[in-house]
Design an enzyme around this catalytic site. Structure first.
Site, PDB file in Angstrom:
ATOM      1  N   HIS A  37      -2.278  -1.305  -4.348  1.00  0.00           N
ATOM      2  CA  HIS A  37      -3.735  -1.343  -4.513  1.00  0.00           C
ATOM      3  C   HIS A  37      -4.280   0.077  -4.444  1.00  0.00           C
ATOM      4  O   HIS A  37      -3.549   1.024  -4.152  1.00  0.00           O
ATOM      5  CB  HIS A  37      -4.409  -2.251  -3.475  1.00  0.00           C
ATOM      6  CG  HIS A  37      -4.277  -1.785  -2.057  1.00  0.00           C
ATOM      7  ND1 HIS A  37      -4.781  -2.494  -0.995  1.00  0.00           N
ATOM      8  CD2 HIS A  37      -3.698  -0.679  -1.511  1.00  0.00           C
ATOM      9  CE1 HIS A  37      -4.527  -1.858   0.130  1.00  0.00           C
ATOM     10  NE2 HIS A  37      -3.872  -0.751  -0.155  1.00  0.00           N
ATOM     11  N   SER A  55       0.835  -1.194   0.000  1.00  0.00           N
ATOM     12  CA  SER A  55       0.000   0.000   0.000  1.00  0.00           C
ATOM     13  C   SER A  55       0.877   1.253   0.000  1.00  0.00           C
ATOM     14  O   SER A  55       1.690   1.442  -0.891  1.00  0.00           O
ATOM     15  CB  SER A  55      -0.946  -0.056   1.206  1.00  0.00           C
ATOM     16  OG  SER A  55      -1.910   0.963   1.163  1.00  0.00           O
TER      17      SER A  55
END
Length: 210
Positions: A131, A106
């Site tokens: 993501h 992330s």
């Protein structure tokens, strides 16, 4: 039950150095900060981001021309906290090298790829995950709509940052971030998130900081 953070801090080793004024003790992280090494470890949140930003600014003030090494092992966290670190990395004058040890997921992966060009590394068994941002909201319909618009705006901005640092097209980044995408170190290098996978420290340690 004891606080695990307190237990961890009690286990941080101390390093004793001899100086012309006698002995001086440092915790291991403060000693490594003297060598211009910063650790981005654990969830990214406001408190942690403030400490990282302060260390970056301190090292710039100490020597604006000498590289800084950032070791990353993070599952990600708060987007705005991560962007505070990212913006500071781009703002300061010293080049910042990045090295993934363990995982960079992330916001951790965004910080990893934000290092200086040709100075972004990963150890061979590290995992990288990218993501899109996520969030949950409750309240009036209008408020939920406003939060959804903000999430979409953040998604676009994060995509643009990945495009800038990976060399991928916007469409490729958008497709990759649509769902959790896990990458080996080698795959991350092919995708442009890092420049090289290393398993030994280079003979010239300048890009990794001494």
């Amino acid at each position: 039950m004891r606080d695990p953070v307190e237990t961890y801090m009690n286990l941080v080793p101390m390093v004793v150095e001899q100086t012309n004024r006698g002995e001086r003790a440092y915790d291991i992280f403060s000693r490594l900060l003297k060598e211009r090494i910063i650790f981005v470890t654990g969830p990214v949140e406001d408190g942690m981001a403030t400490l990282i930003v302060a260390q970056l600014l301190f090292l710039e003030a100490e020597n604006p021309k000498k590289e800084i090494a950032m070791y990353i092992n993070s599952p990600g966290g708060v987007v705005t906290s991560g962007l505070a670190i990212y913006d500071t990395m781009q703002f300061i004058r010293p080049a910042v090298s990045t090295l993934c040890t363990g995982q960079a997921a992330s916001m951790g992966s965004l910080l990893l790829c934000a290092g200086h060009k040709d100075m972004r590394f990963s150890l061979p068994n590290s995992r990288i995950m990218v993501h899109q941002p996520s969030g949950g909201f409750q309240g009036q319909a209008t408020d939920i709509m406003l939060h959804a618009q903000e999430i979409l705006s953040l998604k676009k901005r994060l995509n643009e940052i990945y495009v800038k640092h990976t060399g991928q097209s916007y469409k490729a980044i958008e497709d990759a971030l649509e769902r959790d995408k896990f990458l080996t170190a080698e795959a991350a290098a092919e995708f442009g998130l890092i420049d090289k996978v290393i398993d030994k420290r280079p003979e010239d340690p300048a890009p990794m900081a001494k």
